[in-house]
Design a protein around this motif. Structure first.
Motif, PDB file in Angstrom:
ATOM      1  N   LYS A  36      -6.621   1.503  -5.043  1.00 37.58           N
ATOM      2  CA  LYS A  36      -7.007   0.303  -4.042  1.00 37.58           C
ATOM      3  C   LYS A  36      -7.141  -1.075  -4.971  1.00 37.58           C
ATOM      4  CE  LYS A  36     -11.386  -1.182  -1.597  1.00 37.58           C
ATOM      5  NZ  LYS A  36     -11.314  -2.404  -2.194  1.00 37.58           N
TER       6      LYS A  36
ATOM      7  N   CYS B 152      -3.732  -2.229  -5.057  1.00 42.70           N
ATOM      8  CA  CYS B 152      -3.431  -2.903  -3.969  1.00 42.70           C
ATOM      9  C   CYS B 152      -3.890  -4.294  -3.761  1.00 42.70           C
ATOM     10  CB  CYS B 152      -3.595  -2.052  -2.856  1.00 42.70           C
ATOM     11  SG  CYS B 152      -2.680  -0.610  -2.736  1.00 42.70           S
TER      12      CYS B 152
ATOM     13  N   LYS C 247       0.756  -1.332  -0.057  1.00 40.69           N
ATOM     14  CA  LYS C 247      -0.101   0.018   0.055  1.00 40.69           C
ATOM     15  C   LYS C 247       0.929   1.033  -0.142  1.00 40.69           C
ATOM     16  CE  LYS C 247      -3.704   2.030   2.551  1.00 40.69           C
ATOM     17  NZ  LYS C 247      -4.743   2.033   3.686  1.00 40.69           N
TER      18      LYS C 247
END
Length: 483
Positions: free
Chosen positions: A454, A457, A423
């Motif tokens: 997002k 990740c 992240k």
């Protein structure tokens, strides 16, 4: 964010940027239509007033069409040529049908006009297909005016035939789907014929010659539309190098000569490109961008590395030639690879959209490692020497590949990255690109950037997930042939 200087325009035409494609788009199809109207006038099939009205409508629709094209986000010369070719061709087909059946009022039912809207949707987009369908329906109404059939009736039939075709024909490569949707379109035609031909129930008869002939003409229309679609499709794809779904699927074949070259000469780069392709496709689909284009472009974005594979770390096995080179020389080699890729793609005849992404996938980013290495030797070294020359990403797909290319390399350099480390890496790279202005021309919104972060990740967490460490005593039981 940079602000572009607004250029003066007149009647929706930027005279500084005008070229042959603007002229083709604006004048080709309306000019052919006006020419056919003049022919009909000299054949005494229309009056002077009708001719003047047709010319006015043709010019007005040409201007409206130019406005719509001006608002299209990605409009290339291929789209212009394709539209001009298809529009002019359909007008000539309608004129030929009208000339053959001038004494037959229902001859317009034979027009395979659905092929025009299907192909425009396939090669350009659905919105433009719907809008240009209105233009073609208006032109068709004037072309068949000599049949003494109601103009509004002509317009509605030609328009609805195209609109239903646009909504029904999702895939023109799948033969089963094509057959089903053709049947559905034929049903729509039959309904319209019932409404138009059986105008008074008192004279209604299912076996009237006009009614039967109208149904036959309608069947011929759908059949011709399918034949034209399947026949013209490969010609336009090959002749105008159009980037279509089928073209992208064929380019994704790992047996493509250029991909084989990368696989053999730069296997590390090939594996890197496959990973970038997976990440890019998923990220694009999460925000509604073209995932297939991103996947295929990612396969080809680093093909230039195959020219000097040993100079890139993913292809090295131990020895790093950059250890013995000045940082300026190393940077010059690394900075050249996007443009080597673009040159190779041009030589192999790949579509311009993929070539553009190859050139743009590093934007004008700074090659930090060699820049700081050179700065240790000479504090006056210029930063511009260690930047890619761009251009910065111009599309969402190019911007996403820009992110995924760096993220994949950074995460792969970690031995066993945790979810938190992944992240941090992804966020750091995205923030760096944003602060450096790399996404200024890509039309990405902040919400889309967060969605992309997002999604990347989640994908990387799935790829680099923590693995269970089995006890050594039990390893034999997990191996083939173990007891």
């Amino acid at each position: 964010m940079k602000l572009a200087k607004k250029q003066k325009t007149l009647f929706f035409v930027n005279f500084k940027n005008i070229n042959i494609y603007n002229i083709l788009t604006l004048f080709m199809t309306p000019t052919v239509f006006i020419g056919l109207m003049v022919i009909q006038y000299f054949q005494q099939y229309m009056t002077v007033n009708e001719l003047l009205m047709a010319i006015s409508v043709g010019l007005l629709l040409g201007v409206l069409l130019r406005i719509e094209i001006h608002n299209q986000p990605n409009w290339y010369s291929q789209e212009t040529i394709t539209f001009s070719f298809l529009g002019s061709g359909m007008l000539l087909i309608m004129f030929a049908i009208q000339a053959i059946g001038i004494d037959l009022p229902i001859i317009f039912y034979m027009t395979p006009i659905a092929a025009f809207s299907i192909l425009i949707k396939y090669f350009i987009n659905e919105r433009f297909a719907l809008i240009s369908s209105v233009m073609m329906a208006v032109f068709g109404s004037f072309l068949f005016i000599a049949t003494d059939f109601g103009m509004w009736q002509l317009f509605i039939y030609l328009l609805l035939s195209q609109w239903f075709a646009v909504f029904m024909f999702e895939s023109i490569k799948d033969r089963k789907t094509l057959l089903k949707t053709s049947t559905s379109l034929l049903s729509v035609h039959f309904v319209l014929i019932v409404i138009f031909e059986l105008r008074t129930w008192s004279t209604w008869t299912m076996m009237s010659s006009d009614f039967i002939l109208s149904l036959v003409f309608s069947m011929v229309s759908v059949l011709f539309a399918v034949i034209l679609t399947l026949g013209i499709l490969p010609l336009i794809e090959a002749g105008f190098n159009m980037l279509t779904e089928s073209k992208l699927l064929s380019l994704s074949n790992p047996n493509h000569p250029l991909l084989r070259k990368v696989l053999v000469e730069a296997p590390g780069t090939y594996q890197h490109s496959v990973m970038v392709a997976n990440l890019s496709e998923s990220a694009c689909e999460s925000i509604g961008a073209n995932g297939l284009l991103a996947r295929v472009a990612a396969y080809y974005h680093d093909v230039g590395k195959a020219l000097k594979p040993h100079m890139f770390i993913e292809n090295q096995s131990g020895h790093n030639p950059h250890d013995s080179l000045p940082p300026e020389d190393s940077a010059r080699i690394i900075l050249q690879h996007p443009y080597d890729s673009a040159q190779l793609l041009k030589e192999y005849g790949l579509p311009q959209e993929i070539i553009d992404i190859a050139e743009q996938h590093h934007g004008t980013t700074l090659l930090k490692y060699f820049y700081y290495k050179a700065k240790e030797r000479n504090s006056k070294v210029q930063e511009s020497t260690f930047r890619y020359k761009g251009p910065i990403p111009q599309t969402k797909e190019a911007a996403i590949i820009n992110i995924c290319d760096s993220v994949e390399a950074a995460v792969r350099s970690k031995t066993q990255p945790t979810n938190e480390e992944i992240k941090q890496i992804v966020r750091s790279i995205i923030n760096d690109r944003l602060m450096d202005g790399q996404f200024n021309d890509s039309d990405l919104t902040i919400h889309e950037v967060l969605t992309i972060e997002k999604n990347i990740c989640d994908m990387l967490n799935g790829i680099f997930h923590a693995r269970i460490e089995y006890p050594k005593d039990n390893m034999m039981h997990l191996m083939p042939g173990g007891h």
